[in-house]
Design a protein around this motif. Structure first.
Motif, short mmCIF file in Angstrom:
data_model
loop_
_atom_site.label_atom_id
_atom_site.label_comp_id
_atom_site.label_asym_id
_atom_site.label_seq_id
_atom_site.Cartn_x
_atom_site.Cartn_y
_atom_site.Cartn_z
N PRO A 116 13.76 -9.81 54.66
CA PRO A 116 12.75 -8.91 55.20
C PRO A 116 11.87 -8.32 54.10
CG PRO A 116 14.90 -7.84 55.16
CD PRO A 116 15.12 -9.27 54.77
N THR A 117 10.67 -7.94 54.48
CA THR A 117 9.76 -7.29 53.54
C THR A 117 9.75 -5.80 53.82
OG1 THR A 117 7.89 -7.60 55.03
CG2 THR A 117 8.30 -9.33 53.42
N GLY A 118 9.38 -5.01 52.81
CA GLY A 118 9.29 -3.57 52.99
C GLY A 118 10.61 -2.98 53.44
N ASP A 119 10.54 -2.16 54.50
CA ASP A 119 11.76 -1.51 55.01
C ASP A 119 12.37 -2.28 56.16
OD1 ASP A 119 9.72 -1.06 56.79
OD2 ASP A 119 9.98 1.11 56.92
N GLY A 120 12.12 -3.58 56.23
CA GLY A 120 12.65 -4.41 57.31
C GLY A 120 14.16 -4.61 57.24
N GLU A 121 14.72 -5.07 58.36
CA GLU A 121 16.16 -5.33 58.48
C GLU A 121 16.45 -6.82 58.40
OE1 GLU A 121 18.17 -2.41 61.61
OE2 GLU A 121 16.33 -3.27 62.41
N THR A 122 17.61 -7.17 57.90
CA THR A 122 18.10 -8.54 58.00
C THR A 122 18.64 -8.76 59.40
OG1 THR A 122 20.38 -8.04 57.35
CG2 THR A 122 18.79 -8.46 55.56
N PHE A 123 18.82 -10.03 59.75
CA PHE A 123 19.40 -10.34 61.06
C PHE A 123 20.83 -9.83 61.17
CE2 PHE A 123 15.77 -13.14 61.41
CZ PHE A 123 15.51 -13.19 62.78
N ASN A 124 21.57 -9.91 60.08
CA ASN A 124 22.96 -9.43 60.13
C ASN A 124 23.01 -7.91 60.30
OD1 ASN A 124 24.91 -11.58 59.99
ND2 ASN A 124 24.10 -12.06 57.96
N GLU A 125 22.03 -7.21 59.74
CA GLU A 125 21.98 -5.76 59.94
C GLU A 125 21.69 -5.43 61.41
OE1 GLU A 125 20.54 -4.13 55.56
OE2 GLU A 125 19.03 -4.82 56.99
N VAL A 126 20.81 -6.18 62.03
CA VAL A 126 20.54 -5.96 63.45
C VAL A 126 21.76 -6.32 64.30
CG1 VAL A 126 19.05 -6.53 65.40
CG2 VAL A 126 18.09 -6.43 63.10
N LYS A 127 22.42 -7.39 63.92
CA LYS A 127 23.64 -7.81 64.62
C LYS A 127 24.68 -6.70 64.61
CE LYS A 127 27.26 -11.40 64.25
NZ LYS A 127 27.70 -12.57 63.46
N ASP A 128 24.90 -6.10 63.45
CA ASP A 128 25.89 -5.02 63.31
C ASP A 128 25.44 -3.79 64.09
OD1 ASP A 128 27.38 -6.65 61.67
OD2 ASP A 128 26.70 -5.72 59.81
N ARG A 129 24.16 -3.46 63.99
CA ARG A 129 23.63 -2.28 64.69
C ARG A 129 23.72 -2.43 66.20
NH1 ARG A 129 18.46 -1.63 66.59
NH2 ARG A 129 17.40 -2.98 65.07
N ALA A 130 23.31 -3.59 66.71
CA ALA A 130 23.30 -3.82 68.15
C ALA A 130 24.73 -3.80 68.71
CB ALA A 130 22.63 -5.15 68.47
N PHE A 131 25.65 -4.45 67.99
CA PHE A 131 27.04 -4.48 68.48
C PHE A 131 27.65 -3.09 68.47
CE2 PHE A 131 31.62 -5.24 68.15
CZ PHE A 131 31.80 -6.08 69.24
#
Length: 213
Positions: A116-131
């Motif tokens: 990700p660029t800037g303050d973006g999230e990785t897919f794994n970060e979204v995966k952890d957050r969503a779960f």
């Protein structure tokens, strides 16, 4: 048993133009509002105890339309937001690709390698957050029927985590189309998914839908 319905927001102006939204937002199109109404029609006779929604406008507006005049509590939950897309927010696909063809390819094909660029999230970060977010909701509302209104990557990430799959399987079919319906039933033995990305409710207004395709 705890029953969870998961859906994505209706079509937005930026969806129509192929622009990435992330935590940004754009209004629902007329089609997007109709999609939410069709889902509301499908679910009008289903018992729902509570609705949780991403606070981003397109999801919140969809949740409000699906809820209609039913006296169902509607709760905004930050953990249900879409991926924070950083410097790509507001760009179309060609603009994203022009910044880095490799990163663009990884976004759609190898999520584990997307940077990700800037303050973006990785897919794994979204995966952890969503779960984490959806697990918290299920624990809090145990034994109830819950409708969750969220976003494509958030929903796909949750399913990837639930099924203990690698993040690089995230874009495997089915795609989460606007206001598609997924149903997950949780019990003491685990869970079952009787509906996955179902679009059956679009039959309610097929003629109108075709006019907007």
């Amino acid at each position: 048993m705890t029953k969870v319905y998961l859906t994505r927001h209706g079509e937005t102006e930026w969806n129509e133009k192929g622009i990435v939204q992330g935590w940004g937002d754009s209004p629902l199109t007329e089609l997007g509002k109709k999609q939410a109404k069709w889902l509301g029609e499908r679910m009008k006779d289903l018992h729902i105890d509570v609705i949780y929604t991403s606070p981003i406008g397109r999801a919140l507006n969809t949740a409000e339309i699906v809820k209609g005049d039913r006296g169902i509590p509607l709760i905004e939950y930050d953990g249900l937001k879409e991926i924070q897309i950083g410097g790509w927010e507001g760009l179309n696909q060609e603009e994203m690709k022009s910044l880095s063809e490799d990163n663009y390819y990884n976004f759609w094909n190898l999520p584990s390698k997307y940077i990700p660029t800037g303050d973006g999230e990785t897919f794994n970060e979204v995966k952890d957050r969503a779960f984490k977010a959806i697990s918290e909701i299920i624990e809090k509302e145990k034994g109830k029927t819950i409708l969750i209104v969220t976003h494509t990557i958030t929903l796909k990430s949750y399913l990837t985590a639930l099924e203990k799959r690698d993040i690089d399987t995230l874009w495997d079919e089915p795609f989460i189309k606007q206001t598609s319906l997924t149903e997950i039933n949780f019990n003491d033995k685990g869970y079952e998914i009787p509906l996955l990305a179902c679009m059956e409710h679009h039959k309610y207004s097929r003629k109108e839908f075709n006019e907007f395709e």
